[in-house]
Write a protein that holds these residues in place. Structure first.
Motif: not given
Length: 131
Positions: A66, A69-70
Protein backbone atom coordinates in the motif's frame (compact mmCIF):
# COMPACT_ATOMS: atom_id res chain seq x y z
CA UNK A 1 2.50 -12.41 5.11
CA UNK A 2 5.08 -10.83 7.45
CA UNK A 3 8.22 -9.42 5.79
CA UNK A 4 11.26 -7.45 6.92
CA UNK A 5 12.21 -4.02 5.58
CA UNK A 6 15.07 -1.65 6.36
CA UNK A 7 14.04 1.60 8.06
CA UNK A 8 16.01 4.64 9.12
CA UNK A 9 14.85 6.60 12.20
CA UNK A 10 11.84 4.28 12.76
CA UNK A 11 8.94 5.74 14.70
CA UNK A 12 9.99 9.36 14.13
CA UNK A 13 8.58 11.97 11.78
CA UNK A 14 11.93 11.74 9.99
CA UNK A 15 11.48 8.03 9.17
CA UNK A 16 12.85 6.69 5.90
CA UNK A 17 12.69 3.33 4.15
CA UNK A 18 15.58 1.84 2.20
CA UNK A 19 14.95 1.75 -1.54
CA UNK A 20 16.95 0.93 -4.63
CA UNK A 21 16.83 2.83 -7.87
CA UNK A 22 17.34 0.47 -10.77
CA UNK A 23 19.67 1.65 -13.53
CA UNK A 24 17.15 1.55 -16.38
CA UNK A 25 14.15 2.52 -14.26
CA UNK A 26 13.09 5.84 -12.83
CA UNK A 27 11.24 4.24 -9.92
CA UNK A 28 12.35 3.30 -6.44
CA UNK A 29 12.12 -0.32 -5.32
CA UNK A 30 11.53 -1.42 -1.71
CA UNK A 31 13.04 -4.77 -0.78
CA UNK A 32 10.78 -7.01 1.33
CA UNK A 33 12.86 -9.78 2.90
CA UNK A 34 11.20 -13.06 3.87
CA UNK A 35 13.99 -13.68 6.40
CA UNK A 36 15.06 -11.35 9.22
CA UNK A 37 18.57 -12.81 8.98
CA UNK A 38 18.82 -11.92 5.27
CA UNK A 39 17.56 -8.38 5.95
CA UNK A 40 20.09 -7.96 8.77
CA UNK A 41 22.91 -9.21 6.53
CA UNK A 42 21.87 -6.72 3.81
CA UNK A 43 21.83 -3.91 6.40
CA UNK A 44 25.34 -4.83 7.53
CA UNK A 45 26.51 -4.74 3.90
CA UNK A 46 25.04 -1.23 3.61
CA UNK A 47 26.96 -0.17 6.73
CA UNK A 48 30.16 -1.63 5.28
CA UNK A 49 29.67 0.75 2.32
CA UNK A 50 29.59 3.71 4.75
CA UNK A 51 25.81 4.01 4.51
CA UNK A 52 23.82 4.76 7.64
CA UNK A 53 22.85 1.85 9.85
CA UNK A 54 19.28 0.72 9.11
CA UNK A 55 16.87 -0.94 11.51
CA UNK A 56 15.30 -4.22 10.42
CA UNK A 57 11.56 -3.99 11.01
CA UNK A 58 8.91 -6.68 10.65
CA UNK A 59 5.74 -5.54 8.88
CA UNK A 60 2.82 -6.94 6.93
CA UNK A 61 3.62 -7.16 3.22
CA UNK A 62 0.20 -5.61 2.44
CA UNK A 63 1.22 -2.45 4.36
CA UNK A 64 4.43 -2.17 2.34
CA UNK A 65 2.54 -2.73 -0.91
CA UNK A 66 0.00 0.00 0.00
CA UNK A 67 2.82 2.39 0.90
CA UNK A 68 4.59 1.65 -2.38
CA UNK A 69 1.42 2.21 -4.37
CA UNK A 70 0.83 5.59 -2.70
CA UNK A 71 4.49 6.65 -3.12
CA UNK A 72 4.70 5.37 -6.71
CA UNK A 73 7.39 2.85 -5.69
CA UNK A 74 7.75 -0.79 -6.65
CA UNK A 75 8.33 -3.56 -4.14
CA UNK A 76 10.06 -6.90 -4.49
CA UNK A 77 10.06 -9.96 -2.25
CA UNK A 78 13.56 -11.25 -1.48
CA UNK A 79 13.13 -15.01 -0.91
CA UNK A 80 14.68 -16.56 2.19
CA UNK A 81 18.27 -17.64 1.61
CA UNK A 82 18.87 -15.11 -1.18
CA UNK A 83 22.16 -13.28 -0.78
CA UNK A 84 21.04 -9.79 -1.82
CA UNK A 85 23.98 -7.42 -2.23
CA UNK A 86 23.52 -3.63 -2.25
CA UNK A 87 24.76 -1.74 -5.31
CA UNK A 88 28.21 -0.21 -4.97
CA UNK A 89 26.97 3.33 -5.59
CA UNK A 90 24.81 4.85 -2.87
CA UNK A 91 22.61 7.91 -3.09
CA UNK A 92 24.31 10.86 -1.44
CA UNK A 93 21.14 12.87 -0.74
CA UNK A 94 18.10 11.35 0.94
CA UNK A 95 14.55 12.53 1.53
CA UNK A 96 15.24 12.20 5.28
CA UNK A 97 18.13 12.99 7.59
CA UNK A 98 19.96 10.76 10.03
CA UNK A 99 18.66 11.22 13.56
CA UNK A 100 20.31 14.32 15.01
CA UNK A 101 21.67 15.46 11.63
CA UNK A 102 20.94 19.07 10.69
CA UNK A 103 19.24 19.50 7.29
CA UNK A 104 21.47 21.36 4.81
CA UNK A 105 19.23 24.46 4.73
CA UNK A 106 19.55 24.83 8.50
CA UNK A 107 23.32 24.39 8.70
CA UNK A 108 25.38 27.39 9.66
CA UNK A 109 26.94 28.98 6.60
CA UNK A 110 30.64 28.30 6.16
CA UNK A 111 32.85 31.39 5.93
CA UNK A 112 34.41 32.06 2.54
CA UNK A 113 37.70 30.20 2.32
CA UNK A 114 39.67 33.40 1.58
CA UNK A 115 38.82 34.93 5.00
CA UNK A 116 40.22 33.69 8.28
CA UNK A 117 38.17 33.32 11.44
CA UNK A 118 40.07 36.26 12.94
CA UNK A 119 39.10 38.53 10.03
CA UNK A 120 35.47 37.48 10.35
CA UNK A 121 35.50 38.16 14.11
CA UNK A 122 36.90 41.64 13.49
CA UNK A 123 34.18 42.40 10.92
CA UNK A 124 31.51 41.01 13.28
CA UNK A 125 32.75 43.25 16.13
CA UNK A 126 32.67 46.34 13.87
CA UNK A 127 29.11 45.53 12.78
CA UNK A 128 28.04 45.04 16.41
CA UNK A 129 29.47 48.48 17.29
CA UNK A 130 27.31 50.02 14.56
CA UNK A 131 24.23 48.71 16.35
Amino acid sequence: MRVYVLLFNPGTENEGIHTLKLKDEDRNVVLMFESEEDATRYGLLLEAQDFLSPNVEEIESEEVEEFCEEANYDCVIVPEGTLAIPPEAVLEATDWQAEGEVPPAEEEAEPPSDMSGTELDAIRQRLEKLL
